[in-house]
Enzyme design. Sequence first.
Site, PDB file in Angstrom:
ATOM      1  N   LYS A  79      39.251  51.491  -3.931  1.00  0.00           N
ATOM      2  CA  LYS A  79      39.447  50.283  -4.748  1.00  0.00           C
ATOM      3  C   LYS A  79      40.467  50.549  -5.842  1.00  0.00           C
ATOM      4  CE  LYS A  79      36.601  46.857  -7.249  1.00  0.00           C
ATOM      5  NZ  LYS A  79      35.219  46.517  -7.659  1.00  0.00           N
ATOM      6  N   SER A 154      33.640  42.152  -6.083  1.00  0.00           N
ATOM      7  CA  SER A 154      35.066  42.271  -6.302  1.00  0.00           C
ATOM      8  C   SER A 154      35.734  43.325  -5.422  1.00  0.00           C
ATOM      9  CB  SER A 154      35.350  42.598  -7.771  1.00  0.00           C
ATOM     10  OG  SER A 154      34.739  43.824  -8.117  1.00  0.00           O
ATOM     11  N   SER A 178      29.382  44.162  -6.990  1.00  0.00           N
ATOM     12  CA  SER A 178      30.713  44.202  -6.369  1.00  0.00           C
ATOM     13  C   SER A 178      30.877  45.124  -5.175  1.00  0.00           C
ATOM     14  CB  SER A 178      31.769  44.555  -7.409  1.00  0.00           C
ATOM     15  OG  SER A 178      32.129  43.394  -8.092  1.00  0.00           O
TER      16      SER A 178
HETATM   17  N1  GLN Z   1      30.533  39.141  -9.896  1.00  0.00           N
HETATM   18  C1  GLN Z   1      30.085  39.989 -10.983  1.00  0.00           C
HETATM   19  C2  GLN Z   1      30.992  39.823 -12.166  1.00  0.00           C
HETATM   20  O1  GLN Z   1      31.953  39.124 -12.040  1.00  0.00           O
HETATM   21  C3  GLN Z   1      30.001  41.410 -10.555  1.00  0.00           C
HETATM   22  C4  GLN Z   1      31.291  42.089 -10.507  1.00  0.00           C
HETATM   23  C5  GLN Z   1      31.202  43.562 -10.279  1.00  0.00           C
HETATM   24  O2  GLN Z   1      30.179  44.076  -9.829  1.00  0.00           O
HETATM   25  N2  GLN Z   1      32.244  44.249 -10.656  1.00  0.00           N
HETATM   26  O3  GLN Z   1      30.770  40.336 -13.200  1.00  0.00           O
END
Ligand code: GLN
Length: 473
Positions: A79, A154, A178
């Site tokens: 990532k 994400s 994410s």
């Molecule tokens: N969707 C969640 C957020 O926007 C989790 C994102 C993540 O785990 N980085 O905070």
Amino acid sequence: MGRLSPSASEIVHRIAKQEISCEERVASRIERIARMDRDIHAFLHVAKDDAILRAREIDRRAKRGEKIGRLAGIGIAVKDNICVRGMPATCGSKVLEGFVPPYDATVVERVRAQDGIVLGKTNMDEFAMGNTTQSSAFGPTRNPWDLERVPGGSSGGSAAAVAGSMATLALGSDTGGSVRCPASFCSILGLKPTYGAVSRYGLIPYANSLEQVGPMARRVEDLALLHGIISGHDPRDSTSARHGKAARTSTSMKGLRIGVIKDFFGEGTQEAVGRLVLDAGGELEGLGATVGEARIESLGYALAAYYIVAMAEASSNLSRYDGVRYGASIEKGSADWNEAFARTRTECFGTEVKRRILLGTFVLSAGYYEAYYLKAEKARALLGQEFGKAFRKFDVLMAPTMPVLPPKIGEVVTPLQDYMIDVNTVPANLVGIPSLSVPVGFASGLPVGMQLMAPHFGEETLFAVAASYEARV
Ligand code: GLN
């Protein structure tokens, strides 16, 4: 997809015996990426030359009969918020365009020490904020199962790379879901490890008290292998745990107590999703587990508490992007430094990132701190106690990973829609427990995942349950 393909360990074994060439294997991955990624857009950077050079070196060592690592020749997608020396790290943001970290994150160092091959850097929601990969400044990633749909987020690029067999393994980060969300939407496995189990050194931070780097794979054995390699104490991360031992590890399905979190099957959960996850619970029962109903009283506060804490931490973390120290800079025509900072941040951050910086600053400001941030931390403590209580009755807790099927690209538009679908994944981050998303089938041709949670450092239990489930047919 992938079920019948050989495991990473089998491939390493065959490379060591020179039955297959590491270089050819890696070259065919790179070719596959070139072919498939035009449509999917999982990668922001492909490390073609570096990957081939390293593969050649592994072949040379195998030929000389030297020892090769446990990931020798295995392609790994990383990532874009995890630092790899010499490769760009943008976090899906314009503000970091052009930034090339001069060091490896600990997780990358450990993967490379085992001869894993970093194939490239993967697309993500800007600064890991979101669950669709639509907010990347470099365009969305598409779900390999249905190109009209999001891969989740994400870590959407990492999940799509694994689901599309462009990479065998991937690293993602999970602050509130994410790793698990895109794993679920792409029908692969994804683990959010216990807080402190995996070093965050070299992970560009979003919300430090919540996040972990997590492995993604198509097979349980491969996932467990990668987790074993990246986890363990790191003196460079002060939150990294010294003694990562579970109080109790249950690896036999016979008599394993599974608690279904009923609150996660109600309103807002699509019926087909709930049904598939409950069916999987039935199958686990068939494998010898006992299945009961678990209750976490304060679950209703988790989502609000998560977004308050996450935004507060983000507002502080993101203050470092001023156009001077890293990445992009808009100073031309600015009268002074303040104006240059403001212009860089205004022009280079996306809308969602700016929204969260503003809200995060607000909840931390004098007069509001007690009303929001402190209350959220109290809810978090309460949730921790309630999960602790539930784990006295159950070895594993179960729920759908995502309450919905993967949405179409452009379908999730308001921030609230986006935040709401994290409802099942954020509790594990708030309380720091490990949580694994396991594919349980398809509804209307779209992937569904179940989420399994265990007490702190109970990863082995999760792997054991997932492995029995994977082997059931
Ligand atoms: N969707 C969640 C957020 O926007 C989790 C994102 C993540 O785990 N980085 O905070």
